[in-house]
Design an enzyme around this catalytic site. Structure first.
Site, short mmCIF file in Angstrom:
data_model
loop_
_atom_site.label_atom_id
_atom_site.label_comp_id
_atom_site.label_asym_id
_atom_site.label_seq_id
_atom_site.Cartn_x
_atom_site.Cartn_y
_atom_site.Cartn_z
N GLU A 1 18.70 -25.25 9.07
CA GLU A 1 18.55 -26.58 9.64
C GLU A 1 17.14 -26.81 10.19
O GLU A 1 16.59 -27.91 10.07
CB GLU A 1 19.59 -26.79 10.74
N HIS B 1 33.21 -27.57 14.36
CA HIS B 1 33.16 -28.68 13.41
C HIS B 1 33.71 -29.96 14.04
O HIS B 1 34.27 -30.81 13.35
CB HIS B 1 33.96 -28.35 12.14
#
Length: 363
Positions: A98, A168
């Site tokens: 990321e 998540h």
């Protein structure tokens, strides 16, 4: 629909309405918009995102879309078909890094391109936090506006999904609202998502665009197929009322609307506002509403402590102290890591919001 602000669709006339990085809305921009009331196509949210990306790539050859697994459509299928249509030079996969995804996007945008970076889940945006808040947010300022990375848009699905557990399901928007120099935008529906995403991609500032993954397939509505944009930093009153103001964003709006309808059965008139842009947010619209109703309730999925609701509360108390009839209420996630089996207890659901509405009105 007339000139009311409810659910309006707008298109920049000539594309030259440029809103400065400001916390106030611009009436001049409103004058340059043409309201579009046109029949569209029934789309869910991920399809609306896909359509917006298709338009962005088609209308500007400087636009690139990249991230983990985006070339085959991504885990939520938001980029389906884009690589086949526009080629793997413009729509491509990246390593699972990321920090590298955002760092590459900053460099690409600094060279005058439109970089649309996808972080697969907002829970995993934190390795890129340094690149976003220390590089992207400060790029223009540190150079005295000689160069910038304003063409950068970072897309990421956020929030609960019913079974996501710790890693998540998080809602990290408040972390980025503490970084001057970027914008933070969260849509509530397919029509909003398409118009707001196109505005973000074309905005001259770097933007973090969080997408409510709970609604990717659940939220369906008519979405115009043409190219249109919705204004940033401009909240929308989606339900008028007189007794209490409710403010939220993203997937939480549908829960809040259900609570408003139930409150109406008890004679309580609720005004519901979708903030849409969290940074810089539309203080004027919220202030005007609270001055009318005298009460404010804010709801979001993120934990209550340090959530963006606290900033809204503090700002409105400063501006409307003598008009408030009750303390500002916050109905938010709990101060715990996001649970798995206990998710129903964690979430700020309709019943929690309804109880808070009644207690605030009856204070």
């Amino acid at each position: 629909m007339g000139l009311r602000r409810f659910g309006r669709l707008v298109k920049w006339v000539g594309g030259n309405c440029r809103r400065p990085f400001s916390t106030t809305s611009s009436s001049s921009c409103d004058e340059m918009m043409v309201q579009q009331i046109a029949s569209g196509k029934s789309l869910n949210l991920y399809s609306a995102i896909n359509q917006a990306l298709h338009i962005a790539l088609e209308t500007d050859p400087r636009t690139y879309v990249f991230g983990e697994d985006v070339s085959f459509g991504g885990v939520f299928r938001c980029t389906t078909g884009l690589a086949d249509r526009f080629g793997k030079q413009r729509v491509f996969n990246t390593p699972l890094c990321e920090q590298g995804i955002v760092g590459f996007g900053i460099g690409l945008a600094a060279m005058g391109n439109r970089a649309v970076a996808e972080i697969q889940f907002a829970d995993y945006i934190f390795p890129a936090f340094d690149q976003i808040v220390n590089e992207a947010a400060k790029f223009r300022y540190r150079s005295g506006n000689q160069f910038n990375c304003g063409g950068l848009t970072i897309r990421s699905p956020y929030g609960a999904v019913g079974h996501g557990g710790h890693y998540h399901s998080q809602s990290p928007e408040a972390f980025f609202c503490h970084a001057p120099g970027i914008k933070v935008v969260i849509p509530r529906s397919p029509r909003q998502a398409k118009g707001l995403l196109l505005s973000c991609i074309r905005d001259p500032n770097p933007v973090v665009f969080f997408e409510p993954k709970w609604l990717y397939r659940l939220s369906v509505e008519e979405v115009p197929e043409h190219d249109y944009m919705l204004p940033l930093s401009e909240a929308e009153i989606i339900r008028e009322g007189n007794d209490i103001t409710l403010v939220g964003w993203g997937a939480q709006l549908s829960i809040m609307e259900q609570a408003c309808k139930d409150a109406e059965k008890d004679g309580i008139s609720c005004e519901l506002i979708d903030l849409r842009t969290l940074l810089p947010w539309d203080k004027d619209t919220v202030e005007a509403s609270v001055r009318k109703t005298g009460r404010l309730l804010i709801s979001h999925e993120a934990p209550v402590t340090g959530g963006f609701g606290a900033e809204i509360s503090a700002s409105i108390v400063e501006r409307c102290f003598l008009r408030l009839e009750a303390p500002v209420a916050r109905v938010c996630g709990l101060d715990t890591p996001f649970p798995l089996v206990f998710e129903p207890f964690y979430m700020p659901n309709k019943n929690k919001i309804l109880d808070a509405i009644k207690s605030t009105v009856n204070y």
